[in-house]
Motif scaffolding. Structure first.
Motif, short mmCIF file in Angstrom:
data_model
loop_
_atom_site.label_atom_id
_atom_site.label_comp_id
_atom_site.label_asym_id
_atom_site.label_seq_id
_atom_site.Cartn_x
_atom_site.Cartn_y
_atom_site.Cartn_z
N GLU A 15 0.83 -1.21 0.00
CA GLU A 15 0.00 0.00 0.00
C GLU A 15 0.86 1.26 0.00
OE1 GLU A 15 -2.81 2.16 3.20
OE2 GLU A 15 -3.58 0.19 2.52
N VAL A 50 0.44 3.74 -3.13
CA VAL A 50 -0.07 5.09 -2.88
C VAL A 50 0.97 6.13 -3.26
CG1 VAL A 50 -0.78 6.71 -1.07
CG2 VAL A 50 -1.73 4.40 -1.12
N GLU A 110 -6.33 7.57 -4.29
CA GLU A 110 -5.67 6.82 -3.23
C GLU A 110 -6.59 5.80 -2.57
OE1 GLU A 110 -3.51 9.31 -0.53
OE2 GLU A 110 -2.76 10.60 -2.16
N ARG A 114 -5.85 1.78 -2.37
CA ARG A 114 -5.88 0.98 -1.14
C ARG A 114 -6.82 -0.21 -1.29
NH1 ARG A 114 -5.63 6.37 0.97
NH2 ARG A 114 -3.62 6.71 2.04
#
Length: 231
Positions: free
Chosen positions: A117, A121, A217, A221
């Motif tokens: 992640e 991101v 974002e 995720r």
């Protein structure tokens, strides 16, 4: 240059490891002691001297790049050069030094999943318009892969390209270090060659790339969560 020394294949008959891993070991022995920035030659020269397939040579060079031994410089005057052992490179090399330890693959997978992640991101925050096309090209390679091994090579290539977009150098080094281990160590399983499984994995990676492209974002995720928990 590699063409000046015909001893490259001397150790390739030794047992253990794939041909790519054996070639990587022979090349690493050759450059040991050379100063950073020393020219080694080109991938084509290594291929001609070794007599191995281009894919095998490329895999060996990738292993050495991931270990921080070599760097690849594109363009005119480019080729293979001894890498500068920066702290980040040394960190990656340390990660790869645990290849033979029990549980190393499971450890690498766990570490990579925790970093997934953060890396994705970071890529979504920093990716420019020109960065997305190479990611989609990796997706095309995954979709066109004739077998499980080719599918996974394209998969690792995609994740490495995503990692290169992450501005966190330490996270990038650790993440790519785990990929370097997994690409040479992940076991093959026949049931995972099923078309339905590959289709699910491809769909998740498509969603991940599109979320990065959109800079979304939350979607990144969500795609990472599906990526880490889909079997």
């Amino acid at each position: 240059m590699v063409t000046e020394n015909r001893a490259l294949l001397a150790g390739l008959s030794a047992p253990g490891g794939t041909r790519a891993e054996q070639l990587a070991g022979a090349l690493e022995d050759r450059v040991r002691g050379l100063s950073p920035g020393s020219a080694i030659g080109t991938i084509e020269e290594v291929r001609q001297e070794s007599g191995l397939a281009r894919a095998t040579v490329s895999e060996a060079i990738r292993l050495l790049r991931d270990r921080g031994v070599l760097e690849i410089r594109p363009g005119r005057g480019g080729g293979l050069f001894v890498a500068d052992q920066s702290p980040v490179v040394r960190l990656r090399h340390t990660l790869l030094s645990v290849v033979g330890e029990p549980g190393a693959v499971a450890d690498a997978i766990e570490l990579r999943n925790h970093l997934e992640e953060l890396v994705a991101v970071g890529a979504a925050r920093s990716a420019g318009a020109g960065d997305i096309s190479p990611l989609r090209a990796c997706l095309d390679d995954m979709a066109a892969a004739p077998d499980w091994d080719a599918f996974m090579r394209a998969n690792w290539a995609l994740h490495e390209r995503i990692a290169q977009l992450c501005p966190n150098a330490m996270a990038r080094a650790v993440y790519v270090g785990t990929l370097g281990h997994l690409t040479s160590s992940t076991a093959r399983t026949d049931d995972r060659d099923a078309g339905a499984y590959r289709a699910r994995r491809l769909r998740i990676h498509v969603d991940l790339v599109e979320a990065i492209a959109a800079g979304d974002e939350d979607a990144v995720r969500a795609a990472v969560a599906r990526h880490n928990h889909t079997d």
